[in-house]
Design a protein around this motif. Structure first.
Motif, PDB file in Angstrom:
ATOM      1  N   TRP A 459       0.905  -1.151  -0.008  1.00  0.00           N
ATOM      2  CA  TRP A 459      -0.033   0.060   0.010  1.00  0.00           C
ATOM      3  C   TRP A 459       0.922   1.244  -0.029  1.00  0.00           C
ATOM      4  O   TRP A 459       0.560   2.178  -0.843  1.00  0.00           O
ATOM      5  CB  TRP A 459      -1.037  -0.074   0.985  1.00  0.00           C
ATOM      6  CG  TRP A 459      -1.995   1.073   1.108  1.00  0.00           C
ATOM      7  CD1 TRP A 459      -3.167   1.171   0.788  1.00  0.00           C
ATOM      8  CD2 TRP A 459      -1.775   2.417   1.628  1.00  0.00           C
ATOM      9  NE1 TRP A 459      -3.889   2.201   0.860  1.00  0.00           N
ATOM     10  CE2 TRP A 459      -2.959   3.298   1.552  1.00  0.00           C
ATOM     11  CE3 TRP A 459      -0.622   3.081   2.270  1.00  0.00           C
ATOM     12  CZ2 TRP A 459      -3.158   4.556   1.713  1.00  0.00           C
ATOM     13  CZ3 TRP A 459      -0.748   4.530   2.155  1.00  0.00           C
ATOM     14  CH2 TRP A 459      -2.001   5.178   2.235  1.00  0.00           C
ATOM     15  N   CYS A 460       1.906   1.185   0.826  1.00  0.00           N
ATOM     16  CA  CYS A 460       2.670   2.404   0.947  1.00  0.00           C
ATOM     17  C   CYS A 460       3.614   2.701  -0.324  1.00  0.00           C
ATOM     18  O   CYS A 460       3.620   3.933  -0.877  1.00  0.00           O
ATOM     19  CB  CYS A 460       3.891   2.055   2.136  1.00  0.00           C
ATOM     20  SG  CYS A 460       5.002   3.346   2.362  1.00  0.00           S
ATOM     21  N   MET A 461       3.883   1.554  -0.988  1.00  0.00           N
ATOM     22  CA  MET A 461       4.692   1.799  -2.318  1.00  0.00           C
ATOM     23  C   MET A 461       3.472   2.138  -3.249  1.00  0.00           C
ATOM     24  O   MET A 461       4.017   3.152  -4.139  1.00  0.00           O
ATOM     25  CB  MET A 461       5.312   0.509  -2.680  1.00  0.00           C
ATOM     26  CG  MET A 461       6.557  -0.070  -1.822  1.00  0.00           C
ATOM     27  SD  MET A 461       7.905   1.109  -1.926  1.00  0.00           S
ATOM     28  CE  MET A 461       8.757   0.328  -3.469  1.00  0.00           C
ATOM     29  N   ARG A 462       2.371   1.731  -3.543  1.00  0.00           N
ATOM     30  CA  ARG A 462       1.446   1.865  -4.615  1.00  0.00           C
ATOM     31  C   ARG A 462       0.930   3.324  -4.359  1.00  0.00           C
ATOM     32  O   ARG A 462       1.194   4.138  -5.400  1.00  0.00           O
ATOM     33  CB  ARG A 462       0.098   0.934  -4.335  1.00  0.00           C
ATOM     34  CG  ARG A 462       0.341  -0.402  -4.861  1.00  0.00           C
ATOM     35  CD  ARG A 462      -0.925  -0.959  -5.396  1.00  0.00           C
ATOM     36  NE  ARG A 462      -1.678  -0.976  -4.074  1.00  0.00           N
ATOM     37  CZ  ARG A 462      -1.908  -1.689  -2.993  1.00  0.00           C
ATOM     38  NH1 ARG A 462      -0.885  -2.973  -2.913  1.00  0.00           N
ATOM     39  NH2 ARG A 462      -2.628  -1.696  -2.058  1.00  0.00           N
ATOM     40  N   ASN A 463       0.661   3.846  -3.300  1.00  0.00           N
ATOM     41  CA  ASN A 463       0.290   5.281  -2.861  1.00  0.00           C
ATOM     42  C   ASN A 463       1.335   6.156  -2.947  1.00  0.00           C
ATOM     43  O   ASN A 463       0.906   7.366  -2.766  1.00  0.00           O
ATOM     44  CB  ASN A 463      -0.747   5.163  -1.777  1.00  0.00           C
ATOM     45  CG  ASN A 463      -1.959   4.279  -2.234  1.00  0.00           C
ATOM     46  OD1 ASN A 463      -2.921   4.920  -2.831  1.00  0.00           O
ATOM     47  ND2 ASN A 463      -1.905   3.029  -1.794  1.00  0.00           N
ATOM     48  N   ARG A 464       2.548   6.035  -2.937  1.00  0.00           N
ATOM     49  CA  ARG A 464       3.739   6.942  -2.530  1.00  0.00           C
ATOM     50  C   ARG A 464       3.445   7.701  -1.240  1.00  0.00           C
ATOM     51  O   ARG A 464       3.626   9.044  -1.165  1.00  0.00           O
ATOM     52  CB  ARG A 464       3.941   7.496  -3.919  1.00  0.00           C
ATOM     53  CG  ARG A 464       4.429   6.703  -4.881  1.00  0.00           C
ATOM     54  CD  ARG A 464       4.575   7.757  -5.976  1.00  0.00           C
ATOM     55  NE  ARG A 464       5.198   7.207  -7.350  1.00  0.00           N
ATOM     56  CZ  ARG A 464       6.408   7.687  -7.851  1.00  0.00           C
ATOM     57  NH1 ARG A 464       6.887   8.355  -7.059  1.00  0.00           N
ATOM     58  NH2 ARG A 464       7.091   6.807  -8.703  1.00  0.00           N
TER      59      ARG A 464
END
Length: 744
Positions: A459-464
């Motif tokens: 989630w952190c990576m997808r949403n930056r």
């Protein structure tokens, strides 16, 4: 640099090979711009065409930039602006920040050349902002130098020196010695304007030394021009003219047309005082041939002015008036534009400086109002630790060491029962938890899919975006479908995840977790975010270092292959294709070398010209295939007869060979040549069409000499040729050694 790129990279068979070829085109174009602008432009065009073909956006952008830069260096400013504007559109659309900085900087350079300082200054500021926003300073020293040029052109020499010296220090700090020559020559120019001629000369000389070291021909031309300007200010016109002509020669070699015309006009100013009208007219004609009136107003105006002056001097007043009118018309146009642009530039610089000061004051007041007294000591300590971590991890390119160093410090800042860093693989859309520690124990590497709906990391990576959870039981639904625990024992309650981003590209993720609820606060989040910037840069540097090491190894292997190939090609260029012995080119070089050696040592040198008797008749009757075979057999036999490495047998013509034997006197050459004739006779090669024998025979003419300054190679060979003629006239199948009686 080797221009023949196909000797370095074979024909590209797939997209990966094509991209490597494009990158090499760009590299060669960059290198060539310093001494061959036209070739530099050609390589950029080739790279652009290939990039479009395979839709390689990085290559399209870089090659457009290189085309625009070369066009600027050649003096075609309007065309350069068009190309660079196309490049910036592609760079901005695809978030190519390094390219944006290069393009903005070069647009600034073009507008400086067009004396449009406000636009130039704006583009330089844009370039600096892109660097600052994306945490790199690769071009800072270049941009500082260019801003210095604007201040210099506006007459603010103290400010320009400040920027030039900053540029020099920045370029020395990043060990770019080649670029240092540019601020040095600009510093020299300022000192020359301030009449500090000693300093001006010293800085010009320093710049020239660096340019010569790196074969930077544009820089060399500018250095000579700088010397001439210093000479002229000291009224040393003879020296000035010499330096200008040196600059002109180099400018022509490199293809810098704009600079070439500038130098031609400067030369004419000196020649006018000497009334060297023919040379002046020739220079003016060269200048007009280079320039187009619509695009080069200021330069063409100067050409017309000089034409008017010369025609007036030689009494052709009507022609002088015609050129004077052209000059005045252009000058009126330039004057209006120039005055307006200079005022805009000064006003822009003033406003920019005032805005910067106001912004600094506002920031200071704002920080003072918000900062609480009781947080000062803690904040200072945190900053010190973060700075220490940052310095340590940025100073290494080993990813394992980077991760270990971060963990060794992290517990000083917060409660971190769990600490982990994941590395992002963009191509496979995976996150690799390379470093994951729970309760001081290293855990096995985990691989997470970027689209995993149950993963905080994904989630952190997808949403930056960062994740800040104080109680996982209550807050997990904001991020994942169900609670996720990576721990093996007790479950964590407080979590922080922060994406690692460099130049707007994801490189990984960092997480800190605690068993306690509300273990972290906004200060903790700020610390993790601050650390994430250092970690992202360190990981990116490490990845680049690994890639660079691999690239260097590949280039070294390619270079080794190239050296081997060049060696083979050199040998092939000196060997006769049919016989395998030395060819005429190798013979000429060898004879020239041994002639000079024997002349220095005062030792004897012998040659023998060897002819196959009645070979034409052999060819005509036995056929060319057998004829070629016989030539190869004779060549091999003659070569084996010469046993010393210092001797040489070469194919001299169709059926003629020549032997070169240093340190061989008349007795020696007689023995060797007699052995050659005997060896051929012993082969018993049938030749029913010979007029002297029923087998193949040789005729040899030889000559000996101790070379000196009164002799030459041509006469020496002529003596051996005369001896061969005598051997044939005497019945062939024999050796004749030249003597003065024969020659007479």
């Amino acid at each position: 640099m080797e221009y023949k790129i196909n000797s370095l990279i074979e024909q590209a068979n797939n997209e990966e090979e094509t991209i490597k070829k494009i990158e090499l085109y760009c590299e060669i174009s960059k290198e060539l711009e310093y001494y061959d602008i036209n070739s530099s432009f050609d390589f950029a065009v080739k790279g652009y065409s290939l990039s479009k073909k395979v839709n390689y956006i990085d290559g399209v952008t870089e090659c457009l930039y290189r085309k625009g830069r070369c066009t600027w260096l050649k003096g075609d400013y309007n065309k350069s602006i068009d190309i660079l504007n196309k490049a910036i559109i592609v760079a901005e659309k695809n978030n190519l920040y390094k390219n944006q900085v290069e393009i903005y900087n070069n647009l600034g350079n073009v507008y400086v050349s067009l004396v449009n300082y406000d636009k130039a200054y704006n583009y330089y500021l844009k370039a600096l902002k892109v660097e600052e926003d994306n945490y790199f300073t690769s071009y800072k020293y270049i941009i500082l130098n260019n801003i210095g040029i604007i201040y210099s052109e506006l007459g603010n020499y103290e400010k320009s020196l400040e920027y030039y010296f900053r540029s020099q220090m920045e370029s020395e700090a990043v060990k770019n010695e080649k670029f240092v020559s540019i601020p040095l020559i600009n510093i020299a120019s300022v000192y020359n304007n301030q009449k500090k001629y000693g300093k001006a000369f010293d800085y010009t000389n320093k710049s020239l030394i660096i340019c010569e070291k790196y074969n930077d021909k544009i820089g060399i031309a500018h250095a000579y021009n700088s010397f001439s300007e210093i000479n002229l200010n000291q009224n040393k016109k003879k020296e000035a003219l010499k330096n200008l002509k040196n600059a002109l020669k180099v400018a022509k070699e490199v293809g810098s047309k704009d600079f070439e015309v500038k130098i031609l006009l400067e030369i004419n100013k000196i020649l006018m005082e000497e009334k060297a009208f023919i040379e002046i007219f020739d220079n003016l004609q060269q200048a007009l041939t280079i320039y187009n009136e619509e695009e080069k107003d200021s330069q063409v105006a100067e050409i017309y002015k000089q034409y008017a002056f010369i025609y007036e001097e030689i009494g052709k007043c009507e022609v002088a008036y015609k050129y004077l009118k052209k000059y005045i018309d252009i000058e009126k146009k330039i004057l209006n534009t120039d005055t307006e642009e200079r005022l805009k530039s000064i006003n822009l610089l003033y406003k920019s400086e005032e805005a910067r000061k106001e912004n600094e004051i506002f920031q200071l007041k704002n920080v003072e109002l918000k900062r609480k007294k009781e947080e000062l000591e803690k904040a200072y300590n945190n900053i010190r630790i973060i700075s220490e971590i940052g310095k340590n991890i940025i100073s290494t390119t080993n990813i394992g060491k980077i991760l270990s160093q971060i963990y060794s410090h992290i517990n000083k800042l917060m409660d971190s029962f769990v600490f982990g860093i994941g590395i992002y693989d963009e191509e496979n859309q995976k996150i690799y938890n390379e470093f994951f520690i729970e309760d001081n124990k290293r855990q096995k590497k985990r691989i997470i899919d970027l689209n995993d709906p149950k993963s905080y990391t994904a989630w952190c990576m997808r949403n930056r975006k960062k994740i800040f959870i104080s109680n996982q039981d209550l807050e997990y639904k904001q991020y994942v479908e169900e609670k996720s625990f990576y721990t093996l024992g007790e479950k964590t309650k407080s979590l922080i995840y922060c994406p690692l981003i460099v130049e707007k590209k994801l490189v990984g993720v960092i997480t800190v977790q605690s068993l306690k609820e509300n273990a972290f606060n906004t200060n903790t989040v700020d610390i993790i975010e601050a650390l994430s910037s250092y970690i992202a840069i360190a990981i990116k540097n490490a990845q680049k270092s690994e890639a660079l090491s691999k690239e260097i190894k590949e280039k070294e292997e390619a270079q080794t292959k190239l050296v081997s190939l060049n060696s083979k090609l050199l040998n092939l260029s000196q060997i006769d294709g049919l016989t395998g012995v030395a060819n005429r080119r190798r013979f000429d070089d060898f004879l020239d070398d041994v002639w000079n050696i024997c002349r220095r040592k005062n030792t004897v040198l012998s040659v023998a010209i060897i002819d196959i008797d009645f070979f034409k008749e052999y060819n005509d009757n036995y056929g060319h295939i057998l004829g070629d075979y016989i030539i190869k057999v004779v060549a091999k036999t003659l070569d084996s007869t010469l046993v010393r490495n210092s001797d040489l047998i070469a194919r001299y013509g169709g059926d003629e060979f020549i032997a070169v034997m240093p340190d061989t006197d008349i007795d020696g050459i007689k023995n060797i040549c007699t052995k050659m004739i005997e060896n051929i006779n012993q082969l018993n090669i049938e030749h029913r069409f010979s007029k002297i024998s029923n087998k193949l025979t040789l005729s040899i003419g030889a000559a000996c000499i101790i070379p000196d300054s009164d002799e030459c190679i041509e006469k020496f060979l002529q003596r051996a040729d005369i001896a061969l003629y005598k051997a044939k006239a005497a019945g062939r199948n024999r050796l004749t050694i030249f003597s003065e009686e024969i020659g007479g």
